[in-house]
Design an enzyme around this catalytic site. Structure first.
Site, PDB file in Angstrom:
ATOM      1  N   GLU A  29      -7.585   4.702   7.884  1.00  0.00           N
ATOM      2  CA  GLU A  29      -6.887   6.461   7.241  1.00  0.00           C
ATOM      3  C   GLU A  29      -7.941   7.056   6.346  1.00  0.00           C
ATOM      4  O   GLU A  29      -8.091   7.873   6.841  1.00  0.00           O
ATOM      5  CB  GLU A  29      -5.708   6.373   6.233  1.00  0.00           C
ATOM      6  CG  GLU A  29      -4.308   6.166   7.511  1.00  0.00           C
ATOM      7  CD  GLU A  29      -3.319   5.300   6.429  1.00  0.00           C
ATOM      8  OE1 GLU A  29      -3.386   5.975   5.497  1.00  0.00           O
ATOM      9  OE2 GLU A  29      -1.893   5.264   7.212  1.00  0.00           O
ATOM     10  N   LYS A  66      -0.102   4.445  -0.384  1.00  0.00           N
ATOM     11  CA  LYS A  66      -0.099   5.237   0.667  1.00  0.00           C
ATOM     12  C   LYS A  66      -0.480   6.997  -0.323  1.00  0.00           C
ATOM     13  O   LYS A  66       0.037   6.459  -1.550  1.00  0.00           O
ATOM     14  CB  LYS A  66       0.030   6.229   1.593  1.00  0.00           C
ATOM     15  CG  LYS A  66       0.023   4.316   2.834  1.00  0.00           C
ATOM     16  CD  LYS A  66       0.052   4.689   3.776  1.00  0.00           C
ATOM     17  CE  LYS A  66       0.054   3.159   4.910  1.00  0.00           C
ATOM     18  NZ  LYS A  66       0.073   3.401   6.147  1.00  0.00           N
ATOM     19  N   SER A 106       3.096  -1.534  10.648  1.00  0.00           N
ATOM     20  CA  SER A 106       4.783  -2.190  11.014  1.00  0.00           C
ATOM     21  C   SER A 106       5.571  -2.982  10.712  1.00  0.00           C
ATOM     22  O   SER A 106       5.993  -3.627  10.815  1.00  0.00           O
ATOM     23  CB  SER A 106       5.198  -2.068  12.252  1.00  0.00           C
ATOM     24  OG  SER A 106       4.592  -0.202  12.696  1.00  0.00           O
ATOM     25  N   GLU A 122      -5.642  -4.568  10.522  1.00  0.00           N
ATOM     26  CA  GLU A 122      -4.454  -3.498  11.150  1.00  0.00           C
ATOM     27  C   GLU A 122      -4.923  -3.151  12.326  1.00  0.00           C
ATOM     28  O   GLU A 122      -6.082  -1.935  12.140  1.00  0.00           O
ATOM     29  CB  GLU A 122      -4.362  -3.089   9.885  1.00  0.00           C
ATOM     30  CG  GLU A 122      -4.088  -3.440   8.332  1.00  0.00           C
ATOM     31  CD  GLU A 122      -3.757  -2.313   7.325  1.00  0.00           C
ATOM     32  OE1 GLU A 122      -2.289  -2.220   7.006  1.00  0.00           O
ATOM     33  OE2 GLU A 122      -3.855  -1.104   6.992  1.00  0.00           O
ATOM     34  N   ASN A 133       0.521  -1.212  -0.052  1.00  0.00           N
ATOM     35  CA  ASN A 133      -0.194   0.158  -0.613  1.00  0.00           C
ATOM     36  C   ASN A 133       0.912   1.222  -0.238  1.00  0.00           C
ATOM     37  O   ASN A 133       1.812   2.032   1.227  1.00  0.00           O
ATOM     38  CB  ASN A 133      -0.725  -0.163   1.069  1.00  0.00           C
ATOM     39  CG  ASN A 133      -1.668   1.876   1.638  1.00  0.00           C
ATOM     40  OD1 ASN A 133      -1.718   1.932   0.566  1.00  0.00           O
ATOM     41  ND2 ASN A 133      -2.172   1.503   2.627  1.00  0.00           N
TER      42      ASN A 133
HETATM   43  P1  PGA Z   1       3.016   0.412   7.762  1.00  0.00           P
HETATM   44  O1  PGA Z   1       0.766   0.754   7.415  1.00  0.00           O
HETATM   45  O2  PGA Z   1       3.349  -0.275   7.092  1.00  0.00           O
HETATM   46  O3  PGA Z   1       3.543   1.719   6.987  1.00  0.00           O
HETATM   47  O4  PGA Z   1       2.910   0.190   8.867  1.00  0.00           O
HETATM   48  C1  PGA Z   1       0.399  -0.829   7.195  1.00  0.00           C
HETATM   49  C2  PGA Z   1      -1.026   0.084   6.580  1.00  0.00           C
HETATM   50  O5  PGA Z   1      -1.505   0.730   6.899  1.00  0.00           O
HETATM   51  O6  PGA Z   1      -1.497  -0.328   5.275  1.00  0.00           O
END
Ligand code: PGA
Length: 256
Positions: free
Chosen positions: A99, A12, A214, A169, A10
């Site tokens: 988010e 983002k 993470s 998540e 992802n």
């Molecule tokens: P992250 O994000 O691996 O940076 O914690 C995971 C996600 O939001 O899909």
């Protein structure tokens, strides 16, 4: 029953045209021989065209998106439809990311409608669920993920999860560097699978449940040793080809 793991990146709100091409070229080199793990990437929709071209001629890495709207066409300013995503060959579509739930106030009901729109279009929903830190501390994790799943189960039925993907998540683990421990994640994954099994054991047995929050090249292998963790939804560590490749290969090895 053996489930083929799926590791999805992802991206983002990151990248540009050159970055998209470069990262995909790197991923193609690193992942050329991967067979035992599904791989998908979700760049910003702005760059789906570049991604589609860069991914042409290989079948290891599938294309995805970080969001979709309910409506297929018409007066919906700023929105993106299932048909547009299909036009670029996108297949795995993230919905309900924390988010979007937080910054865009997306409700469980709205996200369930997106799930339905994706099923109608023949696309794969990657349904993100998970509790916040305060919900976790209040012992509400199971209640929260049940509520988030029920929004889909109660409107579309368990069968809607055939061929779909769930990403657990925990919000407190996203982008914080503080991953859930393998045991913590496994406990919630088993609960999620059990919750679906109450409606259909067969559907629960095949549904892919990714862990997200993470995940990186150092902690992925241990997470994948857990029986109900079927891959990962990866944010930060998906922006570097070598780190993402380590995660994919760890899933392939653990689930072989
Ligand atoms: P992250 O994000 O691996 O940076 O914690 C995971 C996600 O939001 O899909």
């Amino acid at each position: 029953m053996a489930r083929r793991p799926l590791v999805m990146g992802n991206w983002k709100l990151n990248g540009n045209k050159a970055f998209t091409k470069e990262l995909i070229e790197g991923l193609k080199k690193e992942l050329a021989d991967v067979k035992g793990c599904g791989v998908a990437i979700a760049p910003p929709v702005m760059y789906l065209a570049e991604a589609e071209v860069a991914l042409a001629g290989q079948d290891v890495i599938a294309l995805g998106s970080q969001n979709v709207d309910l409506n297929v066409s018409g007066a919906f300013t700023g929105d993106i439809s299932t048909e547009m995503l299909k036009d670029f060959g996108a297949k795995y579509i993230i919905i309900g990311h924390s988010e979007r739930r937080t910054y865009h106030k997306e409700s469980d009901e709205f996200i369930a409608k997106k799930f339905a729109a994706l099923k109608t279009a023949g696309l794969v929903p990657v349904l993100c669920i998970g509790e916040t830190e305060s919900e976790n501390e209040a012992g509400q994790t199971e209640a929260v993920v049940s509520r988030q799943l029920d929004a889909v189960l109660d409107t579309l039925g368990a069968e809607a999860f055939n061929g779909a993907v769930i990403a657990y998540e925990p919000v407190w683990a996203i982008g914080t560097g503080k991953s859930a421990t393998p045991a913590q994640a496994q406990a919630v994954h088993a609960f999620i699978r059990g919750h679906i099994a109450k409606k259909s054991q067969a559907v629960a047995d095949q549904v892919i449940i990714q862990y997200g929050g993470s995940v990186n090249d150092a902690n992925a292998a241990e997470l994948f040793t857990q029986p109900d963790i079927d891959g990962a939804l990866v944010g930060g560590a998906s922006l570097k080809a070598p780190a993402f490749a380590v995660i994919v290969k760890a899933a392939e090895k653990a689930k072989a």
